[in-house]
Enzyme design. Structure first.
Site, PDB file in Angstrom:
ATOM      1  N   GLU A  25       0.828  -1.209   0.000  1.00  0.00           N
ATOM      2  CA  GLU A  25       0.000   0.000   0.000  1.00  0.00           C
ATOM      3  C   GLU A  25       0.863   1.260   0.000  1.00  0.00           C
ATOM      4  O   GLU A  25       0.530   2.251  -0.655  1.00  0.00           O
ATOM      5  CB  GLU A  25      -0.920   0.020   1.218  1.00  0.00           C
ATOM      6  CG  GLU A  25      -1.949  -1.087   1.214  1.00  0.00           C
ATOM      7  CD  GLU A  25      -2.787  -1.076   2.464  1.00  0.00           C
ATOM      8  OE1 GLU A  25      -3.952  -0.652   2.375  1.00  0.00           O
ATOM      9  OE2 GLU A  25      -2.269  -1.483   3.525  1.00  0.00           O
ATOM     10  N   TYR A  57     -13.503  27.358   0.511  1.00  0.00           N
ATOM     11  CA  TYR A  57     -13.502  25.940   0.124  1.00  0.00           C
ATOM     12  C   TYR A  57     -12.159  25.495  -0.434  1.00  0.00           C
ATOM     13  O   TYR A  57     -11.684  24.403  -0.136  1.00  0.00           O
ATOM     14  CB  TYR A  57     -14.551  25.657  -0.957  1.00  0.00           C
ATOM     15  CG  TYR A  57     -15.960  26.056  -0.648  1.00  0.00           C
ATOM     16  CD1 TYR A  57     -16.475  25.983   0.632  1.00  0.00           C
ATOM     17  CD2 TYR A  57     -16.796  26.494  -1.662  1.00  0.00           C
ATOM     18  CE1 TYR A  57     -17.785  26.344   0.898  1.00  0.00           C
ATOM     19  CE2 TYR A  57     -18.114  26.848  -1.412  1.00  0.00           C
ATOM     20  CZ  TYR A  57     -18.599  26.771  -0.127  1.00  0.00           C
ATOM     21  OH  TYR A  57     -19.890  27.121   0.129  1.00  0.00           O
ATOM     22  N   GLU A  76      -6.840   6.508  10.885  1.00  0.00           N
ATOM     23  CA  GLU A  76      -7.120   7.258  12.106  1.00  0.00           C
ATOM     24  C   GLU A  76      -6.087   8.377  12.297  1.00  0.00           C
ATOM     25  O   GLU A  76      -6.422   9.488  12.706  1.00  0.00           O
ATOM     26  CB  GLU A  76      -7.106   6.326  13.327  1.00  0.00           C
ATOM     27  CG  GLU A  76      -8.238   5.323  13.348  1.00  0.00           C
ATOM     28  CD  GLU A  76      -7.982   4.030  12.565  1.00  0.00           C
ATOM     29  OE1 GLU A  76      -8.722   3.070  12.781  1.00  0.00           O
ATOM     30  OE2 GLU A  76      -7.050   3.985  11.729  1.00  0.00           O
ATOM     31  N   LYS A 102     -10.772   4.403   2.054  1.00  0.00           N
ATOM     32  CA  LYS A 102      -9.810   3.831   1.105  1.00  0.00           C
ATOM     33  C   LYS A 102     -10.605   3.007   0.099  1.00  0.00           C
ATOM     34  O   LYS A 102     -11.341   2.085   0.483  1.00  0.00           O
ATOM     35  CB  LYS A 102      -8.807   2.941   1.839  1.00  0.00           C
ATOM     36  CG  LYS A 102      -7.785   2.285   0.933  1.00  0.00           C
ATOM     37  CD  LYS A 102      -6.910   1.309   1.688  1.00  0.00           C
ATOM     38  CE  LYS A 102      -6.083   2.034   2.717  1.00  0.00           C
ATOM     39  NZ  LYS A 102      -5.063   1.158   3.332  1.00  0.00           N
TER      40      LYS A 102
END
Length: 123
Positions: A25, A57, A76, A102
């Protein structure tokens, strides 16, 4: 007019990043989707039509993009960094709700995404 609550929303922000526990990953990376809601009192912005009285934004997106570009093992951890950075950059934000997912995580399941949702208030 009485406003009970107001939230600025950035929906389905997409980033390519390198987060995850598996070495694969971190090497290959993956697509991530962020949904962000920022609780803010918009009454002054409604009166003045001045972006200084709200959250821009584009600046919020840049803040999220900067934190997403830093590799982490855990979503997290990424969410925690994003929330801290947003609170630091935008003093008008009272609360933040964030979803970070993900896409197609490598876990051997037929799944669209896996992620985390956090709702945090300013200290």
């Amino acid at each position: 007019m009485k406003i009970n609550e107001s939230w600025i929303a950035l929906n389905n922000l997409r980033y390519y990043a390198h987060h995850g526990v598996a070495a694969q990953e971190n090497l290959i990376g993956n697509e991530y989707v962020v949904n962000l809601r920022l609780k803010i009192d918009i009454r002054k912005a409604m009166e003045t039509d001045d972006v200084a009285h709200t959250v821009n934004y584009a600046e919020a997106h840049e803040t999220v993009k900067e934190e997403m570009s830093i590799p982490s093992r855990l979503l997290e951890h990424v969410c925690g960094r994003i929330v801290k950075a947003l609170f630091a950059r935008f003093p008008l934000v009272e609360e933040i709700e964030i979803d970070l997912a993900k896409r197609n995580p490598p876990m051997g399941a037929d799944i669209d995404s896996a992620g985390i949702t956090m709702r945090c208030a300013r200290d």
